[in-house]
Scaffold this active site. Structure first.
Site, mmCIF file in Angstrom:
data_model
loop_
_atom_site.group_PDB
_atom_site.id
_atom_site.type_symbol
_atom_site.label_atom_id
_atom_site.label_comp_id
_atom_site.label_asym_id
_atom_site.label_seq_id
_atom_site.Cartn_x
_atom_site.Cartn_y
_atom_site.Cartn_z
ATOM 1 N N ARG A 50 0.845 -1.214 0.000
ATOM 2 C CA ARG A 50 0.000 0.000 0.000
ATOM 3 C C ARG A 50 0.873 1.255 0.000
ATOM 4 O O ARG A 50 0.539 2.266 -0.609
ATOM 5 C CB ARG A 50 -0.957 0.008 1.197
ATOM 6 C CG ARG A 50 -1.665 1.350 1.368
ATOM 7 C CD ARG A 50 -2.964 1.262 2.154
ATOM 8 N NE ARG A 50 -2.844 0.543 3.401
ATOM 9 C CZ ARG A 50 -2.287 1.021 4.515
ATOM 10 N NH1 ARG A 50 -1.765 2.224 4.533
ATOM 11 N NH2 ARG A 50 -2.224 0.285 5.607
ATOM 12 N N TYR A 102 -15.063 16.000 -17.775
ATOM 13 C CA TYR A 102 -15.545 14.616 -17.741
ATOM 14 C C TYR A 102 -16.637 14.486 -16.670
ATOM 15 O O TYR A 102 -16.485 14.999 -15.552
ATOM 16 C CB TYR A 102 -14.364 13.675 -17.463
ATOM 17 C CG TYR A 102 -14.803 12.278 -17.100
ATOM 18 C CD1 TYR A 102 -15.586 11.530 -17.986
ATOM 19 C CD2 TYR A 102 -14.461 11.708 -15.888
ATOM 20 C CE1 TYR A 102 -16.010 10.260 -17.646
ATOM 21 C CE2 TYR A 102 -14.876 10.431 -15.552
ATOM 22 C CZ TYR A 102 -15.655 9.718 -16.442
ATOM 23 O OH TYR A 102 -16.088 8.465 -16.101
ATOM 24 N N ASP A 174 -5.804 17.608 -16.537
ATOM 25 C CA ASP A 174 -6.154 16.230 -16.895
ATOM 26 C C ASP A 174 -5.703 16.012 -18.332
ATOM 27 O O ASP A 174 -6.254 16.599 -19.270
ATOM 28 C CB ASP A 174 -7.671 16.025 -16.747
ATOM 29 C CG ASP A 174 -8.072 14.564 -16.934
ATOM 30 O OD1 ASP A 174 -7.412 13.870 -17.735
ATOM 31 O OD2 ASP A 174 -9.049 14.126 -16.293
ATOM 32 N N LYS A 199 -6.842 4.754 -20.270
ATOM 33 C CA LYS A 199 -7.051 5.160 -21.669
ATOM 34 C C LYS A 199 -5.780 4.948 -22.510
ATOM 35 O O LYS A 199 -5.332 3.839 -22.632
ATOM 36 C CB LYS A 199 -7.545 6.601 -21.714
ATOM 37 C CG LYS A 199 -8.560 6.962 -20.628
ATOM 38 C CD LYS A 199 -9.851 6.166 -20.687
ATOM 39 C CE LYS A 199 -10.842 6.735 -19.680
ATOM 40 N NZ LYS A 199 -11.831 5.794 -19.203
HETATM 41 N N1 PLP Z 1 -10.528 11.986 -16.736
HETATM 42 C C1 PLP Z 1 -11.002 11.860 -17.993
HETATM 43 C C2 PLP Z 1 -10.758 12.953 -18.990
HETATM 44 C C3 PLP Z 1 -11.728 10.721 -18.359
HETATM 45 O O1 PLP Z 1 -12.198 10.607 -19.615
HETATM 46 C C4 PLP Z 1 -11.949 9.707 -17.385
HETATM 47 C C5 PLP Z 1 -12.709 8.492 -17.715
HETATM 48 O O2 PLP Z 1 -13.348 8.381 -18.748
HETATM 49 C C6 PLP Z 1 -11.448 9.885 -16.095
HETATM 50 C C7 PLP Z 1 -10.725 11.032 -15.800
HETATM 51 C C8 PLP Z 1 -11.684 8.860 -15.022
HETATM 52 O O3 PLP Z 1 -10.867 7.746 -15.228
HETATM 53 P P1 PLP Z 1 -11.210 6.262 -14.696
HETATM 54 O O4 PLP Z 1 -12.389 5.793 -15.467
HETATM 55 O O5 PLP Z 1 -9.947 5.511 -14.965
HETATM 56 O O6 PLP Z 1 -11.512 6.389 -13.227
#
Ligand code: PLP
Length: 386
Positions: A50, A102, A174, A199
């Site tokens: 952890r 998002y 992000d 992704k």
């Molecule tokens: N940030 C963006 C731009 C995303 O498109 C996503 C998920 O689609 C996330 C964060 C969240 O990621 P996760 O699904 O791995 O928790």
């Protein structure tokens, strides 16, 4: 060996042939939850997974090098990465976030605000007057998402970061939609880079994970300590798989964005499509900014289908090469309907404010042959027209 510097070399080769145990070329996977203490009151380099794990650290080190940061904390999901940054805030702090971020980020920010963890203002960060009005309130954190999900709006990271710095705010970007292969926010002034490694970084739609890369060492340490306290760190097996996927990041994204550009040009000419949102198109309002701060336009796009909700249903039921599914950034092409899928949790009012209509479709363009993708879209569009 000379230190690898080119990001393509880092992605392909960081940690290769560095195993001191048996000379393994590929960094080994350490699944152990716990590590031997060499003696009484003598901890080794690792104690408990952890808190720290060699396989996770190998991924974190590679990501930090790719993003040009001081270090990284690898988390169990992209949302855990967003929340790790939010975990640094205090009750009186203000967060400024994009109004079209998002849906999961929007939901997390709204719920934490409603619970009284901090305050949040959602704003169109492309609107200079609106942005300077919220910055005047001296936020602690400005969250940027560019290109935005799903509308592909592009904002100027360098300009927002310098305005945010001037009022004492930290800046988190992000970078999920582009990856460090195409955009490096720390070089543009960001303090933190957030990823859903689910992704492009992993790229094979078989791991959910995340990461925060910090520009400065003291932030890396604070985030690492908080991840240890809250237990949000990613699993070693996931880190191993993600590093394996990351090896091919550059060739994948380069090929996928070439496909996306071809798809965008094709869609733009179709009478059943009323708008195409792809920053690579010269007609896109963020084209010039994207060109100046990105090394490519990426493989994500969205478009508006002319016609009713029935047209959307007919379209998504007709695709065969492209799959109807959430997520993005994998080698396979996916189509999502944000209003009923990825951004359903935002609520209809917030979607309207953000400009996410019920006829918007989002495409994550994969590695298939361009001709097959276009033939699939052509067939689905003609079905959509009824
Ligand atoms: N940030 C963006 C731009 C995303 O498109 C996503 C998920 O689609 C996330 C964060 C969240 O990621 P996760 O699904 O791995 O928790």
């Amino acid at each position: 060996m000379t230190k690898p510097r080119d990001p393509r070399t880092i992605a392909a080769a960081n940690g290769i042939a560095a195993d001191s145990g048996f000379g393994a070329v590929t960094p080994p996977i350490y699944l152990s939850s716990t590590f031997v203490f060499p003696g009484y009151e003598q901890a080794g380099r690792y104690e408990y997974t952890r808190a720290g794990n060699p396989s996770r650290d190998m991924l974190g080190e590679t990501l930090a090098k790719l993003e040009g940061g001081a270090g990284a904390v690898v988390t169990a999901s992209g949302m855990a990465a967003v929340d790790l940054v939010l975990g640094q805030l205090r009750r009186d702090d203000l967060v400024v976030a994009p109004h079209d971020c998002y849906g999961g980020t929007y939901r997390l920010l709204s719920i934490r605000r409603d619970k009284g963890h901090f305050d949040v203002l959602f704003v169109d960060q492309g609107d200079a007057a609106a942005l300077s009005a919220v910055l005047a309130k001296k936020p602690a954190l400005v969250l940027i998402e560019t290109p935005s999900n799903p509308l592909m709006r592009v904002v100027d990271i360098r300009s927002i970061a310098s305005q945010a710095k001037a009022v004492g705010a930290k800046v988190a970007v992000d970078n999920t939609f582009l990856s460090p292969a195409l955009q490096r926010p720390i070089a543009l002034g960001a303090d933190f880079v957030i990823h859903s490694t689910t992704k492009y970084l992993n790229g094979h739609s078989d791991v959910v994970g995340g990461a925060v890369i910090a520009a400065r060492q003291h932030d890396v340490e604070a985030l690492g300590e908080w991840a240890k306290i809250t237990g949000v760190a990613g699993a070693p097996f996931d880190a191993y798989l993600t590093l394996r996927g990351l090896r091919t990041l550059f060739p994948r994204i380069e090929r996928q964005q070439a496909n996306a550009a071809a798809v965008a040009v094709f869609l733009q000419k179709q009478p059943q499509v009323s708008a195409v949102h792809y920053p690579g198109l010269e007609s896109h309002p963020g084209h010039a900014i994207a060109k100046s701060q990105q090394a490519g336009f990426g493989a994500m796009l969205s478009f508006e289908l002319a016609g009713s909700a029935e047209a959307v249903r007919r379209f998504v039921e007709a695709v065969e090469v492209i799959t109807l599914a959430e997520s993005l950034g994998g080698v396979e092409s996916l189509v999502a309907h944000p209003a009923t899928m990825t951004h359903a949790g935002m609520g209809a009012d917030a979607r309207r404010v953000a400009g996410i209509s019920d006829s918007l479709l989002r495409l994550s363009v994969g590695l298939e042959a361009e001709t097959d993708l276009i033939a699939d879209l052509e067939r689905a569009l003609s079905k959509a027209a009824g």
